[in-house]
Write an enzyme that holds these catalytic residues in place. Structure first.
Site, PDB file in Angstrom:
ATOM      1  N   GLN A  75      -8.686 -10.163   5.517  1.00 18.71           N
ATOM      2  CA  GLN A  75      -7.762  -9.158   6.048  1.00 18.71           C
ATOM      3  C   GLN A  75      -8.367  -7.872   6.628  1.00 18.71           C
ATOM      4  O   GLN A  75      -9.529  -7.429   6.057  1.00 18.71           O
ATOM      5  CB  GLN A  75      -7.150  -8.955   4.648  1.00 18.71           C
ATOM      6  CG  GLN A  75      -5.954  -7.737   4.731  1.00 18.71           C
ATOM      7  CD  GLN A  75      -5.308  -7.471   3.478  1.00 18.71           C
ATOM      8  OE1 GLN A  75      -4.965  -6.346   3.247  1.00 18.71           O
ATOM      9  NE2 GLN A  75      -4.774  -8.185   2.686  1.00 18.71           N
TER      10      GLN A  75
ATOM     11  N   ASP B 127       1.335  -8.743  -0.426  1.00 20.44           N
ATOM     12  CA  ASP B 127      -0.080  -8.402  -0.549  1.00 20.44           C
ATOM     13  C   ASP B 127      -0.029  -6.980  -1.505  1.00 20.44           C
ATOM     14  O   ASP B 127       0.819  -6.097  -1.268  1.00 20.44           O
ATOM     15  CB  ASP B 127      -0.621  -8.107   0.855  1.00 20.44           C
ATOM     16  CG  ASP B 127      -1.892  -7.422   0.667  1.00 20.44           C
ATOM     17  OD1 ASP B 127      -3.016  -8.241   0.460  1.00 20.44           O
ATOM     18  OD2 ASP B 127      -2.262  -6.384   0.888  1.00 20.44           O
TER      19      ASP B 127
ATOM     20  N   LEU C 159       1.695  -1.585  12.293  1.00 16.46           N
ATOM     21  CA  LEU C 159       2.414  -0.796  12.894  1.00 16.46           C
ATOM     22  C   LEU C 159       1.611   0.379  13.242  1.00 16.46           C
ATOM     23  O   LEU C 159       2.273   1.338  13.698  1.00 16.46           O
ATOM     24  CB  LEU C 159       3.566  -0.299  12.052  1.00 16.46           C
ATOM     25  CG  LEU C 159       4.566  -1.780  11.903  1.00 16.46           C
ATOM     26  CD1 LEU C 159       5.638  -1.214  11.038  1.00 16.46           C
ATOM     27  CD2 LEU C 159       5.031  -2.292  13.173  1.00 16.46           C
TER      28      LEU C 159
ATOM     29  N   TYR D 179      -4.307   0.155  -5.054  1.00 15.71           N
ATOM     30  CA  TYR D 179      -3.081   0.449  -4.587  1.00 15.71           C
ATOM     31  C   TYR D 179      -2.278   1.563  -5.889  1.00 15.71           C
ATOM     32  O   TYR D 179      -1.999   0.710  -6.666  1.00 15.71           O
ATOM     33  CB  TYR D 179      -1.948  -0.292  -4.065  1.00 15.71           C
ATOM     34  CG  TYR D 179      -2.545  -0.947  -2.648  1.00 15.71           C
ATOM     35  CD1 TYR D 179      -3.597  -0.436  -2.149  1.00 15.71           C
ATOM     36  CD2 TYR D 179      -1.869  -2.115  -2.403  1.00 15.71           C
ATOM     37  CE1 TYR D 179      -4.309  -1.117  -0.917  1.00 15.71           C
ATOM     38  CE2 TYR D 179      -2.566  -2.581  -1.138  1.00 15.71           C
ATOM     39  CZ  TYR D 179      -3.577  -2.388  -0.625  1.00 15.71           C
ATOM     40  OH  TYR D 179      -4.077  -2.881   0.656  1.00 15.71           O
TER      41      TYR D 179
ATOM     42  N   HIS E 100     -11.939  -6.415  -1.652  1.00 17.04           N
ATOM     43  CA  HIS E 100     -11.346  -5.533  -0.942  1.00 17.04           C
ATOM     44  C   HIS E 100     -12.183  -5.257   0.137  1.00 17.04           C
ATOM     45  O   HIS E 100     -11.712  -4.739   1.194  1.00 17.04           O
ATOM     46  CB  HIS E 100     -10.758  -4.201  -1.745  1.00 17.04           C
ATOM     47  CG  HIS E 100      -9.798  -3.867  -1.121  1.00 17.04           C
ATOM     48  ND1 HIS E 100      -8.730  -3.001  -2.126  1.00 17.04           N
ATOM     49  CD2 HIS E 100      -9.249  -3.447   0.064  1.00 17.04           C
ATOM     50  CE1 HIS E 100      -7.883  -2.461  -1.302  1.00 17.04           C
ATOM     51  NE2 HIS E 100      -7.963  -2.718  -0.019  1.00 17.04           N
TER      52      HIS E 100
ATOM     53  N   TRP F 285       1.028  -1.076  -0.143  1.00 13.76           N
ATOM     54  CA  TRP F 285       0.059   0.019  -0.043  1.00 13.76           C
ATOM     55  C   TRP F 285       0.798   1.288  -0.163  1.00 13.76           C
ATOM     56  O   TRP F 285       1.991   1.161   0.772  1.00 13.76           O
ATOM     57  CB  TRP F 285      -0.986  -0.089   1.245  1.00 13.76           C
ATOM     58  CG  TRP F 285      -2.105   1.018   0.943  1.00 13.76           C
ATOM     59  CD1 TRP F 285      -2.500   1.772   0.159  1.00 13.76           C
ATOM     60  CD2 TRP F 285      -2.749   1.247   2.401  1.00 13.76           C
ATOM     61  NE1 TRP F 285      -3.469   2.502   0.521  1.00 13.76           N
ATOM     62  CE2 TRP F 285      -3.787   2.611   1.838  1.00 13.76           C
ATOM     63  CE3 TRP F 285      -2.822   0.914   3.687  1.00 13.76           C
ATOM     64  CZ2 TRP F 285      -4.805   3.097   2.688  1.00 13.76           C
ATOM     65  CZ3 TRP F 285      -3.656   1.643   4.337  1.00 13.76           C
ATOM     66  CH2 TRP F 285      -4.788   2.568   3.895  1.00 13.76           C
TER      67      TRP F 285
ATOM     68  N   TYR G 134      -3.627  -5.991   8.285  1.00 14.08           N
ATOM     69  CA  TYR G 134      -2.923  -4.474   7.649  1.00 14.08           C
ATOM     70  C   TYR G 134      -2.862  -3.729   8.768  1.00 14.08           C
ATOM     71  O   TYR G 134      -3.549  -3.613   9.735  1.00 14.08           O
ATOM     72  CB  TYR G 134      -3.655  -4.442   6.347  1.00 14.08           C
ATOM     73  CG  TYR G 134      -5.036  -3.391   6.563  1.00 14.08           C
ATOM     74  CD1 TYR G 134      -5.171  -2.104   6.907  1.00 14.08           C
ATOM     75  CD2 TYR G 134      -6.205  -4.290   6.481  1.00 14.08           C
ATOM     76  CE1 TYR G 134      -6.352  -1.531   7.227  1.00 14.08           C
ATOM     77  CE2 TYR G 134      -7.560  -3.588   6.502  1.00 14.08           C
ATOM     78  CZ  TYR G 134      -7.493  -2.007   6.831  1.00 14.08           C
ATOM     79  OH  TYR G 134      -8.822  -1.628   6.890  1.00 14.08           O
TER      80      TYR G 134
END
Length: 288
Positions: free
Chosen positions: A168, A53, A199, A58, A116, A25, A196
């Protein structure tokens, strides 16, 4: 290397995937030199992060082109996941969208193809397209993204919905909503999750005193603590969450791969639970 296993299907054997893969992404958006993004994905492959992925969304297909260049001559080393827009997920449109993704990726098959997010196209149509693509050998497995419990239940009620391989969703230390209902529901059915933004997109979690203290105690970075936390074993000892952080700088790629070797002890997990408690009631599904 810790792994998450996808069950065998009628067409495919079981496959063990690394608990930490690579996201794409924001690649292909000129935020970093193209060659750096390509090299980062290749370096990640070298370090064992073989799941990559991407999505047609994107960079409007640009990220798929980056992934395709990174995999040139190395396609067999990678487990490639891409995603289709909800409005492209119709009976015929999904087949055409997949063909475009395959062309951008420079490959003749996807290891996994995901819807998605939930849309207005009937799930029956989407799954019919996915089954057709499977029969053609264009995709090996299929799944969904950004589905909450009620949407997963609706999916399971559709023919072919029980063959969904993964969901996901957004999941990180500061966003634990899936732990209330969705993750237990998936675990009852042996359905792994893919996390996803593990972080937290550089949020407050990385600077939190407890996260930093635990990182210092283990001699690692706060980001590695977050990745180890997201991919920690479930109560039964099995891992069923795959994290897909994006990295471009070689040092970040190395750190992400090294996080697979970090196991947080019970005391550290308890400290993180106290600092970032799981919700006591079900919240709406967190999405970015």
């Amino acid at each position: 290397m810790p792994r998450v296993t996808l069950d065998a299907t009628e067409r495919e054997p079981a496959v063990a995937l690394p608990a930490i893969g690579q996201g794409s992404w924001h690649m292909g958006e000129n935020r970093a030199p193209r060659r750096d993004e390509i090299h980062a994905l290749q370096y990640g492959l070298d370090l064992g992060m073989t799941l990559i992925d991407t999505a047609e969304m994107y960079a409007d297909g640009g990220a798929e082109e980056i992934v395709g260049e990174a995999l040139r001559g190395r396609r067999d080393e990678a487990f490639v996941v891409s995603k289709v827009y909800p409005w492209n997920a119709g009976r015929h449109d999904a087949v055409a969208a997949c063909e475009r993704s395959l062309q951008r990726l420079g490959t003749d098959y996807l290891d996994m193809y995901l819807l998605h997010w939930p849309g207005n196209v009937p799930l029956e149509e989407t799954l019919e397209a996915f089954e057709h693509l499977q029969t053609q050998g264009k995709i090996r497995r299929y799944g969904v993204s950004n589905f909450d419990v009620d949407e997963m239940q609706a999916l399971q009620a559709v023919p072919g919905g029980d063959r969904c391989a993964v969901n996901q969703v957004l999941y990180h230390l500061g966003s634990r909503g899936i732990e209330h209902s969705l993750l237990p529901w998936q675990r009852e059915r042996g359905l792994p999750a893919m996390a996803y933004c593990p972080l937290a997109q550089g949020g407050r979690e990385l600077d939190h005193p407890e996260v930093r203290a635990i990182a210092d105690a283990f001699g690692v970075s706060p980001a590695q603590v977050l990745l180890a936390w997201a991919t920690r074993p479930a109560s039964e000892g099995q891992r069923d969450v795959i994290a897909i952080p994006k990295a471009v700088q070689p040092a970040h790629v190395e750190a992400n791969a090294a996080a697979m070797r970090l196991t947080l002890d019970d005391a550290s997990l308890a400290r993180l639970d106290a600092a970032f408690p799981a919700p006591s009631r079900k919240p709406p599904l967190d999405i970015v």
